[in-house]
Design a protein around this motif. Sequence first.
Motif, PDB file in Angstrom:
ATOM      1  N   VAL A   1     -14.097   9.032  57.596  1.00  0.00           N
ATOM      2  CA  VAL A   1     -12.178   9.588  58.486  1.00  0.00           C
ATOM      3  C   VAL A   1     -10.862   8.757  57.298  1.00  0.00           C
ATOM      4  N   TYR A   2     -11.906   7.704  56.881  1.00  0.00           N
ATOM      5  CA  TYR A   2     -11.000   7.098  57.034  1.00  0.00           C
ATOM      6  C   TYR A   2     -10.267   5.398  57.619  1.00  0.00           C
ATOM      7  N   ALA A   3     -11.301   5.324  58.478  1.00  0.00           N
ATOM      8  CA  ALA A   3     -10.633   4.344  60.177  1.00  0.00           C
ATOM      9  C   ALA A   3     -10.825   2.854  59.668  1.00  0.00           C
ATOM     10  N   ASP A   4     -10.278   2.313  59.797  1.00  0.00           N
ATOM     11  CA  ASP A   4     -10.709   1.027  60.414  1.00  0.00           C
ATOM     12  C   ASP A   4     -11.203   0.523  61.049  1.00  0.00           C
ATOM     13  N   ALA A   5     -11.015   1.304  62.840  1.00  0.00           N
ATOM     14  CA  ALA A   5     -12.011   0.968  63.749  1.00  0.00           C
ATOM     15  C   ALA A   5     -12.261   2.515  64.165  1.00  0.00           C
ATOM     16  N   VAL A   6     -14.340   2.519  64.655  1.00  0.00           N
ATOM     17  CA  VAL A   6     -14.640   3.367  66.253  1.00  0.00           C
ATOM     18  C   VAL A   6     -14.745   3.013  67.117  1.00  0.00           C
ATOM     19  N   LEU A   7     -13.745   3.583  68.129  1.00  0.00           N
ATOM     20  CA  LEU A   7     -14.617   3.877  69.406  1.00  0.00           C
ATOM     21  C   LEU A   7     -14.922   4.330  70.075  1.00  0.00           C
ATOM     22  N   VAL A   8     -15.806   4.414  71.024  1.00  0.00           N
ATOM     23  CA  VAL A   8     -16.985   5.132  71.178  1.00  0.00           C
ATOM     24  C   VAL A   8     -16.928   4.923  72.872  1.00  0.00           C
ATOM     25  N   GLY A   9     -16.299   5.981  73.340  1.00  0.00           N
ATOM     26  CA  GLY A   9     -16.677   5.627  75.023  1.00  0.00           C
ATOM     27  C   GLY A   9     -17.769   6.991  75.584  1.00  0.00           C
ATOM     28  N   ARG A  10     -18.831   6.249  77.067  1.00  0.00           N
ATOM     29  CA  ARG A  10     -19.353   7.305  77.647  1.00  0.00           C
ATOM     30  C   ARG A  10     -18.767   7.031  78.948  1.00  0.00           C
ATOM     31  N   VAL A  11     -19.083   8.535  79.219  1.00  0.00           N
ATOM     32  CA  VAL A  11     -19.428   8.742  80.860  1.00  0.00           C
ATOM     33  C   VAL A  11     -20.739   8.492  81.249  1.00  0.00           C
ATOM     34  N   ARG A  12     -20.593   7.237  82.209  1.00  0.00           N
ATOM     35  CA  ARG A  12     -22.022   6.712  82.881  1.00  0.00           C
ATOM     36  C   ARG A  12     -22.524   8.231  83.995  1.00  0.00           C
ATOM     37  N   ARG A  13     -21.129   7.946  84.726  1.00  0.00           N
ATOM     38  CA  ARG A  13     -21.069   8.890  85.990  1.00  0.00           C
ATOM     39  C   ARG A  13     -20.077   9.573  86.420  1.00  0.00           C
TER      40      ARG A  13
ATOM     41  N   GLU B   1     -10.670  15.213  68.202  1.00  0.00           N
ATOM     42  CA  GLU B   1     -11.845  15.840  68.074  1.00  0.00           C
ATOM     43  C   GLU B   1     -12.578  17.032  67.558  1.00  0.00           C
ATOM     44  N   SER B   2     -11.999  17.606  67.293  1.00  0.00           N
ATOM     45  CA  SER B   2     -12.315  19.095  66.391  1.00  0.00           C
ATOM     46  C   SER B   2     -12.387  18.230  64.677  1.00  0.00           C
ATOM     47  N   GLU B   3     -11.663  17.237  64.642  1.00  0.00           N
ATOM     48  CA  GLU B   3     -12.692  17.446  62.676  1.00  0.00           C
ATOM     49  C   GLU B   3     -13.220  15.982  62.860  1.00  0.00           C
ATOM     50  N   ALA B   4     -13.248  14.674  64.130  1.00  0.00           N
ATOM     51  CA  ALA B   4     -14.191  14.307  64.319  1.00  0.00           C
ATOM     52  C   ALA B   4     -15.790  14.593  64.312  1.00  0.00           C
ATOM     53  N   ARG B   5     -15.927  16.262  64.733  1.00  0.00           N
ATOM     54  CA  ARG B   5     -17.625  17.134  65.194  1.00  0.00           C
ATOM     55  C   ARG B   5     -17.286  17.320  63.878  1.00  0.00           C
ATOM     56  N   GLU B   6     -16.093  17.581  62.947  1.00  0.00           N
ATOM     57  CA  GLU B   6     -16.554  18.893  61.459  1.00  0.00           C
ATOM     58  C   GLU B   6     -16.745  17.455  61.061  1.00  0.00           C
ATOM     59  N   VAL B   7     -16.588  16.580  60.969  1.00  0.00           N
ATOM     60  CA  VAL B   7     -16.976  15.651  60.068  1.00  0.00           C
ATOM     61  C   VAL B   7     -18.389  15.430  60.033  1.00  0.00           C
ATOM     62  N   SER B   8     -19.214  15.221  61.586  1.00  0.00           N
ATOM     63  CA  SER B   8     -20.076  14.778  61.723  1.00  0.00           C
ATOM     64  C   SER B   8     -20.707  15.376  61.215  1.00  0.00           C
ATOM     65  N   GLN B   9     -20.848  16.909  60.811  1.00  0.00           N
ATOM     66  CA  GLN B   9     -22.133  17.347  60.953  1.00  0.00           C
ATOM     67  C   GLN B   9     -22.465  17.209  58.982  1.00  0.00           C
ATOM     68  N   THR B  10     -21.280  16.231  57.990  1.00  0.00           N
ATOM     69  CA  THR B  10     -21.421  15.605  57.149  1.00  0.00           C
ATOM     70  C   THR B  10     -22.221  14.254  56.793  1.00  0.00           C
TER      71      THR B  10
END
Length: 66
Positions: free
Chosen positions: A38-50, A12-21
């Motif tokens: 981050v040289y990823a083949d895929a990005v998975l995103v989750g959300r808390v709905r409740r 999470e810390s690496e993703a946050r750091e990179v997301s600033q750019t």
Amino acid sequence: MSGLPNWQIVSESEAREVSQTVTASNEAARLRQLGEAVYADAVLVGRVRRFRERVGDEWASRVPLR
């Protein structure tokens, strides 16, 4: 997922750091840029709905979740 062979999880810390750019304006483009950074083949995103705080102890809940 981190236990699966050939999978490397970006922290999470690496993703946050990179997301600033990341400069894209819409979410899909931002996620694509993040994945490329981050040289990823895929990005998975989750959300808390409740969210509801669980009441009980380690082994059981006092109130069943619905």
